[in-house]
Design an enzyme around this catalytic site. Structure first.
Site, PDB file in Angstrom:
ATOM      1  N   TYR A 235      36.732  40.746  43.550  1.00 15.20           N
ATOM      2  CA  TYR A 235      36.015  40.206  42.865  1.00 15.20           C
ATOM      3  C   TYR A 235      34.667  39.564  44.122  1.00 15.20           C
ATOM      4  O   TYR A 235      33.764  39.501  44.697  1.00 15.20           O
ATOM      5  CB  TYR A 235      35.793  38.622  41.881  1.00 15.20           C
ATOM      6  CG  TYR A 235      35.908  38.878  40.655  1.00 15.20           C
ATOM      7  CD1 TYR A 235      37.229  40.129  40.512  1.00 15.20           C
ATOM      8  CD2 TYR A 235      35.654  38.444  39.342  1.00 15.20           C
ATOM      9  CE1 TYR A 235      37.547  39.950  39.067  1.00 15.20           C
ATOM     10  CE2 TYR A 235      35.570  38.616  38.501  1.00 15.20           C
ATOM     11  CZ  TYR A 235      37.242  39.685  37.954  1.00 15.20           C
ATOM     12  OH  TYR A 235      37.114  39.477  36.766  1.00 15.20           O
TER      13      TYR A 235
ATOM     14  N   ASP B 104      42.917  38.568  28.773  1.00 17.12           N
ATOM     15  CA  ASP B 104      42.220  38.656  27.200  1.00 17.12           C
ATOM     16  C   ASP B 104      43.697  40.054  27.104  1.00 17.12           C
ATOM     17  O   ASP B 104      43.270  39.217  25.643  1.00 17.12           O
ATOM     18  CB  ASP B 104      41.340  39.562  27.941  1.00 17.12           C
ATOM     19  CG  ASP B 104      39.769  39.110  27.549  1.00 17.12           C
ATOM     20  OD1 ASP B 104      39.947  38.251  28.807  1.00 17.12           O
ATOM     21  OD2 ASP B 104      38.574  40.348  27.761  1.00 17.12           O
TER      22      ASP B 104
ATOM     23  N   ASP C 132      42.447  38.742  35.527  1.00 18.10           N
ATOM     24  CA  ASP C 132      41.381  39.212  34.342  1.00 18.10           C
ATOM     25  C   ASP C 132      41.390  39.593  33.124  1.00 18.10           C
ATOM     26  O   ASP C 132      41.366  39.265  32.425  1.00 18.10           O
ATOM     27  CB  ASP C 132      39.670  39.655  35.133  1.00 18.10           C
ATOM     28  CG  ASP C 132      38.964  39.788  34.331  1.00 18.10           C
ATOM     29  OD1 ASP C 132      38.543  38.785  33.108  1.00 18.10           O
ATOM     30  OD2 ASP C 132      38.280  40.899  34.362  1.00 18.10           O
TER      31      ASP C 132
ATOM     32  N   LYS D 231      50.510  45.549  42.356  1.00 19.98           N
ATOM     33  CA  LYS D 231      51.004  46.491  42.357  1.00 19.98           C
ATOM     34  C   LYS D 231      51.258  47.094  43.015  1.00 19.98           C
ATOM     35  O   LYS D 231      50.588  47.973  44.599  1.00 19.98           O
ATOM     36  CB  LYS D 231      48.898  47.196  42.013  1.00 19.98           C
ATOM     37  CG  LYS D 231      49.050  48.871  41.808  1.00 19.98           C
ATOM     38  CD  LYS D 231      49.815  49.379  40.812  1.00 19.98           C
ATOM     39  CE  LYS D 231      50.014  50.983  39.990  1.00 19.98           C
ATOM     40  NZ  LYS D 231      51.173  51.120  38.944  1.00 19.98           N
TER      41      LYS D 231
ATOM     42  N   ASP E 294      50.912  47.555  35.252  1.00 20.37           N
ATOM     43  CA  ASP E 294      50.845  48.364  34.390  1.00 20.37           C
ATOM     44  C   ASP E 294      52.477  48.536  33.911  1.00 20.37           C
ATOM     45  O   ASP E 294      51.979  48.175  32.298  1.00 20.37           O
ATOM     46  CB  ASP E 294      50.717  50.274  34.923  1.00 20.37           C
ATOM     47  CG  ASP E 294      51.526  49.887  35.780  1.00 20.37           C
ATOM     48  OD1 ASP E 294      52.415  49.092  36.702  1.00 20.37           O
ATOM     49  OD2 ASP E 294      52.402  50.945  36.693  1.00 20.37           O
TER      50      ASP E 294
HETATM   51  C1  IPM Z   1      35.981  35.992  32.641  1.00 22.96           C
HETATM   52  C2  IPM Z   1      35.214  36.982  32.577  1.00 22.96           C
HETATM   53  C3  IPM Z   1      34.377  36.349  33.851  1.00 22.96           C
HETATM   54  C4  IPM Z   1      35.619  37.229  34.985  1.00 22.96           C
HETATM   55  C5  IPM Z   1      32.570  37.063  33.854  1.00 22.96           C
HETATM   56  C6  IPM Z   1      32.295  36.743  32.655  1.00 22.96           C
HETATM   57  C7  IPM Z   1      32.275  37.289  34.918  1.00 22.96           C
HETATM   58  O1  IPM Z   1      35.529  37.675  32.225  1.00 22.96           O
HETATM   59  O2  IPM Z   1      36.436  34.698  33.190  1.00 22.96           O
HETATM   60  O3  IPM Z   1      37.187  36.202  32.794  1.00 22.96           O
HETATM   61  O4  IPM Z   1      35.527  38.200  35.016  1.00 22.96           O
HETATM   62  O5  IPM Z   1      35.890  36.668  35.344  1.00 22.96           O
HETATM   63 MG    MG Z   2      37.104  38.262  31.494  1.00 25.43          MG
END
Ligand code: IPM
Ligand code: MG
Length: 362
Positions: free
Chosen positions: A141, A251, A247, A191, A223
């Site tokens: 990042y 999710d 990240d 990884k 993975d």
């Molecule tokens: C998160 C989001 C952010 C990230 C984006 C919106 C920049 O996906 O907070 O997980 O990738 O960190």
């Molecule tokens: Mg995210």
């Protein structure tokens, strides 16, 4: 005791969910006499519209000045064509870096009442309680060099996946310390079979673990972790991983609970300053409809009370109020699954009212 909170409502549904969070904090003030003082600042698309920058200096200084930052969400499709530097998402990365918020805690908890809202079988998700700890200010990042350049006559895009030892060390400490207060298990995800950055990650995490003999450390390739999270999520207690893997996995973990609308997050530094936000985005298409679930934002306020203000009692007041409102059958549309003859559908403001009233009456 007075706490100063920077309110960064952001775009889309951000302001609507923050309103409900503040409503709940107001209920705590009224019931227990706490004092919260708010200062609003612009971030994301709204800030760009106001002054041409998604993260104005004034917002950074208001955030630095506060005891904690309470953030809604940023982004809207109408900014998608802006250059990368001016996009709302850049503001999020910028404020994390400016406040040195290197530790992102994303609890993935499955409420018994919402077992039917998950796409996974109830027996797989019942009782899941994972603390996902994502490193937030390093990795691909932020690594340099980065860019799009012409190399040998052809354009190439590149980013640098790089971790410094100290960055790995400090996030590893957060993970082990968090595990000490939980089931004392840390799974470090990397990884290392392919990436040098991950080989160092694994070595440093292993070294730090020697200072925490009571915590059981395991390592898993990313993975495999992605697979294990949906195969048998109950095997995890604390997961610690780098920025990009975190990240993606966070999710994924959020869906165990059935809805992105349920999950809170805390981004912490090495002091008590923190930023608290729902993990969902700004959902511009849902703006103004009074249907989004404010619980992720409300639970983020609980994390703020716990981590920045050291007030476990107040945090659990919020968490218990949420549980009890769910138990009574109230649902926003995103979590209204299963036997809906037993549930009552409410909107964003309705859910906020119910949770506040629950706190006042507990
Ligand atoms: C998160 C989001 C952010 C990230 C984006 C919106 C920049 O996906 O907070 O997980 O990738 O960190
Ligand atoms: Mg995210």
């Amino acid at each position: 005791m007075m706490y100063k909170i920077a309110l960064l409502e952001g775009d889309g549904i951000g302001p609507a969910v923050i309103d409900e969070g503040v409503k709940v904090l107001n209920a705590l003030e009224k019931k227990f006499g706490y004092k919260f003082e708010y200062e609003r600042a612009l971030i994301g698309g709204c800030a760009y519209d106001d002054c041409g920058k998604p993260l104005p200096e004034s917002t950074i200084s208001i955030a630095k000045d506060a005891d904690a930052v309470y953030l809604g969400a940023v982004g809207d499709w109408k900014y998608d064509t802006l250059p990368a530097e001016l996009r709302p998402e850049k503001a999020l990365l910028g404020i994390r870096k400016a406040l040195n918020l290197f530790a992102n805690l994303r609890p993935a908890i499955v409420f018994d009442e919402l077992l039917d809202a998950s796409t996974l079988k109830p027996e797989v998700v019942k009782g899941v309680d994972i603390m996902m700890i994502r490193e937030l200010t390093g990795d691909v990042y932020f690594g340099q060099p980065r860019g799009i350049e012409t190399i040998n006559g052809e354009r190439a895009g590149f980013n640098n996946m790089i971790y410094f030892e100290k960055e790995i060390e400090r996030i590893a400490h957060v993970a082990f310390q968090t595990a000490m207060k939980r089931k004392k298990k840390v799974c470090s995800v990397d990884k290392a079979n392919v990436l040098d950055s991950s080989r160092l990650w694994r070595e440093v995490v292993t070294n730090v673990s020697n200072q925490y003999p009571d915590v059981e450390l395991s390592h898993m390739y990313v993975d495999n972790a992605a697979m294990q999270l949906i195969r048998n999520p109950k095997q995890f207690d604390v997961i610690v991983t780098g920025n990009i893997f975190g990240d993606i996995l966070s999710d994924e973990a959020s869906m165990l609970s059935g809805s992105l609308g349920m999950l809170a997050s805390a981004s912490l530094s090495n002091n008590t300053k923190g930023m608290y936000e729902p993990i969902h985005g700004s959902a511009p298409d849902l703006k103004g409809k009074n249907i989004v679930n404010p619980i992720a934002t409300i639970l983020s306020a609980a994390l703020m009370l716990r981590y920045s203000f050291g007030n476990d009692f107040a945090a659990s007041q919020i968490e218990n109020a949420v549980k009890s409102v769910l138990k009574k059958g109230y649902r926003t549309p995103d979590i209204n699954y299963g036997d809906t003859s037993k549930t009552s559908l409410v909107g964003t403001t309705g859910m906020g009212d119910l949770i506040s009233n629950e706190i006042l009456s507990l």
